[in-house]
Design a protein around this motif. Structure first.
Motif, PDB file in Angstrom:
ATOM      1  N   ASP A 421     -35.729 -36.823   4.370  1.00 23.20           N
ATOM      2  CA  ASP A 421     -35.814 -37.943   3.426  1.00 23.20           C
ATOM      3  C   ASP A 421     -37.263 -38.292   3.113  1.00 23.20           C
ATOM      4  O   ASP A 421     -37.623 -38.601   1.978  1.00 23.20           O
ATOM      5  CB  ASP A 421     -35.072 -39.167   3.977  1.00 23.20           C
ATOM      6  CG  ASP A 421     -35.585 -39.588   5.349  1.00 23.20           C
ATOM      7  OD1 ASP A 421     -35.959 -38.697   6.148  1.00 23.20           O
ATOM      8  OD2 ASP A 421     -35.618 -40.800   5.628  1.00 23.20           O
ATOM      9  N   SER A 424     -38.567 -35.723   0.774  1.00 21.47           N
ATOM     10  CA  SER A 424     -38.076 -36.001  -0.589  1.00 21.47           C
ATOM     11  C   SER A 424     -38.897 -37.104  -1.232  1.00 21.47           C
ATOM     12  O   SER A 424     -39.251 -37.018  -2.413  1.00 21.47           O
ATOM     13  CB  SER A 424     -36.620 -36.443  -0.556  1.00 21.47           C
ATOM     14  OG  SER A 424     -35.822 -35.386  -0.147  1.00 21.47           O
ATOM     15  N   ALA A 466     -31.931 -35.553   7.383  1.00 24.89           N
ATOM     16  CA  ALA A 466     -32.555 -36.873   7.253  1.00 24.89           C
ATOM     17  C   ALA A 466     -31.793 -37.752   8.229  1.00 24.89           C
ATOM     18  O   ALA A 466     -30.604 -37.970   8.047  1.00 24.89           O
ATOM     19  CB  ALA A 466     -32.406 -37.383   5.837  1.00 24.89           C
ATOM     20  N   ASN A 468     -30.643 -40.546   8.967  1.00 20.33           N
ATOM     21  CA  ASN A 468     -30.309 -41.868   8.440  1.00 20.33           C
ATOM     22  C   ASN A 468     -28.826 -42.137   8.690  1.00 20.33           C
ATOM     23  O   ASN A 468     -28.087 -41.231   9.039  1.00 20.33           O
ATOM     24  CB  ASN A 468     -30.627 -41.915   6.946  1.00 20.33           C
ATOM     25  CG  ASN A 468     -32.127 -41.901   6.719  1.00 20.33           C
ATOM     26  OD1 ASN A 468     -32.883 -42.436   7.516  1.00 20.33           O
ATOM     27  ND2 ASN A 468     -32.561 -41.243   5.653  1.00 20.33           N
ATOM     28  N   LYS A 474     -23.646 -37.433   1.502  1.00 23.05           N
ATOM     29  CA  LYS A 474     -25.104 -37.523   1.484  1.00 23.05           C
ATOM     30  C   LYS A 474     -25.715 -36.165   1.892  1.00 23.05           C
ATOM     31  O   LYS A 474     -25.170 -35.462   2.746  1.00 23.05           O
ATOM     32  CB  LYS A 474     -25.467 -38.655   2.432  1.00 23.05           C
ATOM     33  CG  LYS A 474     -26.697 -38.514   3.202  1.00 23.05           C
ATOM     34  CD  LYS A 474     -26.758 -39.527   4.284  1.00 23.05           C
ATOM     35  CE  LYS A 474     -26.554 -38.815   5.617  1.00 23.05           C
ATOM     36  NZ  LYS A 474     -27.190 -39.465   6.719  1.00 23.05           N
TER      37      LYS A 474
END
Ligand SMILES: Nc1nc2c(ncn2[C@@H]2O[C@H](COP(=O)(O)OP(=O)(O)O)[C@@H](O)[C@H]2O)c(=O)[nH]1
Ligand SMILES: [Mg+2]
Ligand SMILES: [Zn+2]
Ligand SMILES: [Zn+2]
Length: 545
Positions: A421, A424, A466, A468, A474
Motif C-alpha cells: 500500500d 502504491s 498490504a 491492512n 481488496k
C-alpha cells in the motif's frame, strides 16, 4: 465274608465316596469364593508398574509405564488362579491331618477308613473341579489376551492412519516439542498418563489408579482431557494430536512488517472463514485478548507501533470445529534472533514448521526510490526502512537455518513483499501474481533470493501484501500467503477466494463437482492430488488472461 457284610461294606464305601464328592464340592466352592472374592490378592496399578519396570527397566529418555488398572485377563487372572489353588490345598491339608493319629485310625478302624476314603475322594473331586476352573480361566485369559492384542493393534494402526492422513500432531507453545502422542492429566488426581494408546491398560477406556475412568487414544482424549507436553509439561491446545497441526514461521528483518502482517493475515483469514461459517477461535484466552487488541488497533486505521520483540510463543488459532478442524500456529521469528541468545528457541520452532514466510521490506531494496513517483515520495519519512538489503538478509537467514539442521527442503516458502500500500501511495503498483513479482524482484536486483529460494525450498511462491484490515476484493491480501501454506497441508477454507474463483469458472465447475470443498461449517477435506490448488491457479490464470 457273607453277602450281607459285603453289601454293608459296599454301602459304606458308596456313602463315604458320596460324602467325599460333596465335601470336595464344598471345598471347591469355598476356595473359589475366597480365592476370587473374599481374600483375593489385588494387583494394584503401582504393583503392576513395579513389575513391568523390573521386567523392562526404564532407559534414559523413556518414562515408566502409566499407573492404571491392568485389564483382568492380562494380569489379575494370573494372581487369582494360584490364589484359588492355595485356598483349596490349605483347606484340604487341614482336613487330611484331622484323623491323623495312627492309634485313632486303628481304634476306629472301619470308621477311620471310611473317613480317609471320604477325604481322598473330596481331594480328588476338589482337584478336578479347581483344575478345570483353572484351565478354563487360563484358556479364556489366553483367548482374551489374543483378542485384546488384536483389537489394540488394530486401534493403534487406525489411530496412526488417522494422524498420518489428517496431519494430526501436538506442538508445544513453550518448548516447541512436536509429537503424535502427548501426555494427559487425569482430572481426578492430576496424575500424568504418558501413553494413552489402546493397550493392556484398556482398549477404549482405562481406569486411573485413583479410580477415574479415562478415554484412551489421542483422537478421543484430545477433547476430554488436558493434553500436556511430554518434554516440558506445558498444557497444549484442546484438540492437540487429534486434528491437523500446521506450523508457520514468519521470518524477516527488523521492521520488515512481520508483526503487522501476522495480525493482518489473521484478520483476512477470519474474514474468509466467516464467509462460509467456519469458526476461527483462540484456544488460549490471553492470546485471544492480545489478538483482539492488535486487531482493534489495525482496524482503527492507526499506524501500528513498530515491534522490536518477536512473539515469545506462537500464536495458536483453531480453524473450524470437530475432527476436521486445524490448529494453526503462527510464529513471529525475527531474523536477527537467529544470531542472538534466542536462536535456540526460534530454531526449535523453525525445525518443525511446515511453511516459512519471508517478509521482505521493499523500502530496503537498493534503488527503490528511483522507481517511485508521485507527491508522497517527497514527503519526509516516506522511506522508512531500517533493515538491511533483503537479498543479503535472506541468504544470511537461510544459511543460519540450514547450518542449524533445519530441513528447508521439506518446507514451502512464501516470499512476501510487504507494504504494497505504501508503494502504491508512492506510485509503484506491485503485480499480484507470483511470476510477475519474481520478475519485478529480479529487475530490482534481488537476484540471490530468487535464485537460492528455488533451490533451498520444496516450493516457493511470491506475494505482495498490504497489511491492512480485511476487505472484500481488496488487492494484496495478507491472508493469501497463509491460505497457500495452509493449503499445502490440506486445509482449504471453503470461502477462499481462489477456491470460489475456481468454483465459478467453467473449468472449475466441472472438476470441483467430484471433490469440491464441502459447505456448512466444516473445513474442506484434505486435497491429496492438489487438484483444487491447480484449479485455483488455472482459474486465476484464466481470469487474468
Ligand atoms: N502501511 C503499512 N505499514 C506497514 C505495513 N507493514 C508494516 N508496516 C509498518 O511498519 C512498521 C514495522 O512493522 P512491524 O510489523 O512492527 O515490523 P517487524 O519488526 O518486522 O515486526 C510499523 O510501523 C507498521 O505499521 C504495511 O503493509 N502497510
Ligand atoms: Mg515485530
Ligand atoms: Zn487419576
Ligand atoms: Zn514443551
Amino acid at each position: 465274608m457273607s453277602y450281607a457284610v459285603r453289601a454293608d461294606v459296599t454301602i459304606a464305601l458308596v456313602i463315604s465316596a458320596g460324602l467325599g464328592v460333596l465335601l470336595g464340592l464344598v471345598l471347591s466352592v469355598l476356595s473359589v469364593l475366597h480365592g476370587l472374592a473374599l481374600s483375593t490378592i489385588v494387583i494394584t496399578p503401582s504393583q503392576d508398574q513395579r513389575e513391568r519396570v523390573a521386567a523392562n527397566p526404564v532407559a534414559t529418555g523413556q518414562f515408566a509405564p502409566d499407573t492404571a488398572w491392568p485389564l483382568y485377563p492380562l494380569r489379575q487372572v494370573r494372581a487369582d488362579v494360584p490364589r484359588m489353588w492355595r485356598e483349596f490345598t490349605t483347606r484340604f491339608r487341614k482336613l487330611w491331618k484331622w484323623p491323623a493319629p495312627v492309634a485313632a485310625r486303628v481304634i476306629f478302624f472301619p470308621l477311620s477308613a471310611a473317613a480317609v476314603l471320604c477325604l481322598a475322594v473330596a481331594g480328588l473331586t476338589g482337584a478336578v473341579i479347581c483344575g478345570l476352573l483353572a484351565l478354563m480361566a487360563q484358556i479364556s485369559a489366553a483367548a482374551g489376551t489374543v483378542a485384546f492384542v488384536t483389537i489394540s493393534s488394530l486401534l493403534r494402526v487406525a489411530e496412526r492412519g488417522w494422524c498420518a492422513v489428517m496431519g494430526a500432531e501436538s506442538s508445544c507453545p513453550r518448548c516447541y516439542h512436536v509429537t503424535a502422542r502427548p501426555a494427559y492429566r487425569c482430572p481426578g488426581c492430576s496424575r500424568l498418563h504418558r501413553d494413552l494408546r489402546a493397550g493392556r491398560l484398556g482398549l477404549f477406556t482405562r481406569r486411573c489408579a485413583c479410580g477415574k475412568l479415562l478415554p484412551t487414544m489421542a483422537v478421543r482424549a484430545a477433547w476430554r482431557l488436558t493434553a500436556i507436553c511430554q518434554r516440558c509439561g506445558a498444557p497444549l491446545a484442546r484438540g492437540s494430536a487429534a486434528i491437523r497441526d500446521v506450523r508457520i514461521a514468519i521470518i524477516g528483518d527488523t521492521s520488515a512488517g512481520k508483526t503487522r502482517f501476522l495480525y493482518a493475515g489473521l484478520d483476512s483469514l477470519m474474514a474468509t472463514a466467516s464467509q462460509d461459517g467456519v469458526s476461527l477461535g483462540f484456544p488460549d484466552e490471553s492470546q485471544a485478548g492480545e489478538v483482539a487488541g492488535a486487531l482493534g488497533q489495525l482496524r482503527s486505521g492507526a499506524d501500528t507501533v513498530p515491534t522490536q520483540d518477536a512473539l515469545a510463543a506462537p500464536l495458536t488459532c483453531l480453524l473450524g470445529s470437530g475432527p476436521v478442524s486445524t490448529l494453526l500456529h503462527l510464529f513471529d521469528a525475527a531474523g536477527q534472533h537467529f544470531a542472538g541468545p534466542r536462536m535456540h528457541d526460534a530454531l526449535g520452532f523453525l525445525a518443525h514448521s511446515h511453511g516459512l514466510i519471508y517478509l521482505l521490506d521493499p523500502f530496503a531494496i537498493d534503488g527503490i526510490e528511483k522507481q517511485m513517483t508521485g507527491p508522497n515520495v517527497t514527503s519526509p519519512g516516506f522511506f522508512h526502512a531500517t533493515g538491511h538489503d533483503p537479498d543479503v538478509a535472506y541468504v544470511e537467514v537461510v544459511s543460519h537455518l540450514r547450518g542449524s539442521g533445519v530441513r528447508c527442503g521439506a518446507q514451502r516458502l512464501a516470499v512476501v513483499v510487504a507494504k504494497a500500500d505504501l508503494l502504491s501511495a508512492g506510485g509503484l503498483d506491485l503485480p499480484g501474481e507470483s511470476g510477475a513479482i519474481t520478475r519485478w524482484l529480479t529487475q530490482m536486483g534481488v537476484h540471490n533470493l530468487v535464485l537460492s529460494a528455488r533451490r533451498d525450498f520444496a516450493e516457493v511462491r511470491y506475494f505482495a501484501v498490504a497489511s491492512n484490515p480485511a476487505q472484500e476484493g481488496k488487492p494484496h491480501d495478507p491472508g493469501a500467503p497463509l491460505r497457500w501454506l495452509l493449503g499445502g497441508r490440506g486445509t482449504w477454507l471453503p470461502g477462499d477466494p481462489l477456491i470460489r474463483l475456481a468454483h465459478d469458472s467453467e473449468l472449475g465447475r466441472g472438476r470441483l463437482r467430484r471433490g469440491g470443498p464441502r459447505r456448512g461449517g466444516d473445513l474442506a477435506e484434505a486435497d491429496p492430488a492438489g487438484e483444487r490448488r491447480d484449479l485455483a491457479e488455472d482459474a486465476t490464470a484464466e481470469v487474468r488472461g
